[in-house]
Enzyme design. Structure first.
Site, PDB file in Angstrom:
ATOM      1  N   ASP A 127       0.811  -1.213   0.000  1.00  5.88           N
ATOM      2  CA  ASP A 127       0.000   0.000   0.000  1.00  5.88           C
ATOM      3  C   ASP A 127       0.849   1.269   0.000  1.00  5.88           C
ATOM      4  OD1 ASP A 127      -2.074  -1.774   0.255  1.00  5.88           O
ATOM      5  OD2 ASP A 127      -2.988  -0.794   1.992  1.00  5.88           O
ATOM      6  N   HIS A 272       3.595  -2.183   3.294  1.00  5.56           N
ATOM      7  CA  HIS A 272       3.600  -0.832   2.737  1.00  5.56           C
ATOM      8  C   HIS A 272       4.947  -0.551   2.081  1.00  5.56           C
ATOM      9  CE1 HIS A 272       0.393  -0.710   5.754  1.00  5.56           C
ATOM     10  NE2 HIS A 272      -0.114   0.328   5.108  1.00  5.56           N
TER      11      HIS A 272
END
Length: 304
Positions: A127, A272
């Protein structure tokens, strides 16, 4: 002038060489198929689908969601080898036609939190990128282990780094929508939610030639409004089942231990590659990916 015997000998040598090459090709494993002896290179249709033997986008047979969502298998036999850049579909900088959004059923509109637990597959998702500091390192690492992942990109980052967005797509990974500014969608009106999602999908489509079909709400905080808008835009919703909270930078060993402790067949892992200093995440990926591969896990991702 060559004699008849010399000509015949050369022909025999050429035939033998051709049979040798043919035998080598038929023995290669198809990176877009599951079994040995498959064709060595994918068809354009397989490359465009972007998943290993994946079911069509939106097919309930590919992803098994939470209780009440359609059961099924991930519909993919993941590849042990990374797709080459040449196998990826050529991106189009400016699509000439208006994108057509797929109509979603009520079941397809529900967030998906895991894959079919009967298959030893894992979906790796990243992400908040793209990030010029960390995303290239992540891409190189995924290529090293032959892993196809899903990148949930933020629009305002993607617009600043279009070449990096195209690089992600050209490596065979999947481009997904993570809003334009990463807001709390529960606090926004329908019009603002639509702008966040539609603006991001349009940008990713213009940049890669592919229209995203998956969406993740920032923080996993969906709302009835965001689910409605996502369905209107043909976006399915993907959550996760393994969250090491790497965004909080708890330490490389903590991230690694949390993932290895919680991962199981059918898990969707959240990591992430953007949104701050992700050096701990990158180090953790280097630590846990070979462990999962050696444990017999395969990695899959949904098609765009």
């Amino acid at each position: 002038m060559l004699s008849d015997r010399q000509i015949t000998s050369r022909r025999l040598l050429l035939v033998a060489a051709g049979m040798s090459l043919l035998g080598a090709a038929t023995g290669c494993r198809n990176p877009f198929g599951g079994g040995d002896g498959a064709a060595a290179s994918p068809s354009p249709e397989a490359a465009a689908a972007g998943a290993v033997g994946a079911a069509p986008v939106g097919s309930p047979s590919q992803w098994a969601g939470p209780s009440g969502s359609p059961p099924g298998s991930p519909g993919a036999t993941p590849s042990p080898a990374p797709p080459s850049a040449s196998a990826a579909p050529s991106p189009s900088a400016a699509p000439s036609v208006e994108p057509v959004h797929k109509a979603l059923s009520a079941a397809e509109s529900k967030p998906v939190y895991e894959l079919d637990a009967e298959r030893r597959v894992v979906a790796l998702t990243l992400d908040d990128g793209p990030d010029p500091r960390h995303t290239p390192t992540v891409l190189a690492l995924l290529q090293q282990y032959g892993i196809r992942a899903t990148f949930f990109l933020i629009g305002e980052n993607a617009v600043e780094h279009p070449a990096l967005v195209r690089e992600i797509a050209d490596h065979g990974h999947h481009i997904a929508n993570h809003t334009w500014t990463h807001p709390d969608l529960r606090q926004l009106s329908e019009g603002k939610v639509r702008d966040e999602l539609e603006r991001t999908s349009d940008l990713l489509h213009r940049t890669t030639g592919r229209l995203p079909t998956w969406f993740r709400a920032p923080g996993g905080d969906w709302s009835p409004v965001s689910l409605k808008v996502a369905a209107d835009l043909g976006l399915r919703n993907m959550g996760w089942s393994v969250d090491p909270r790497d965004w909080a930078r708890p330490g490389t060993s903590v991230i690694t231990d949390r993932i290895l402790k919680d991962v199981r067949p059918g898990a969707i892992v959240l990591n992430h590659d953007g949104g701050g200093d992700r050096s701990q995440t990158v180090a953790a990926l280097k630590a846990y990916l070979p462990v999962l591969v050696d444990s017999g896990y395969y990695f899959t991702a949904p098609p765009n």
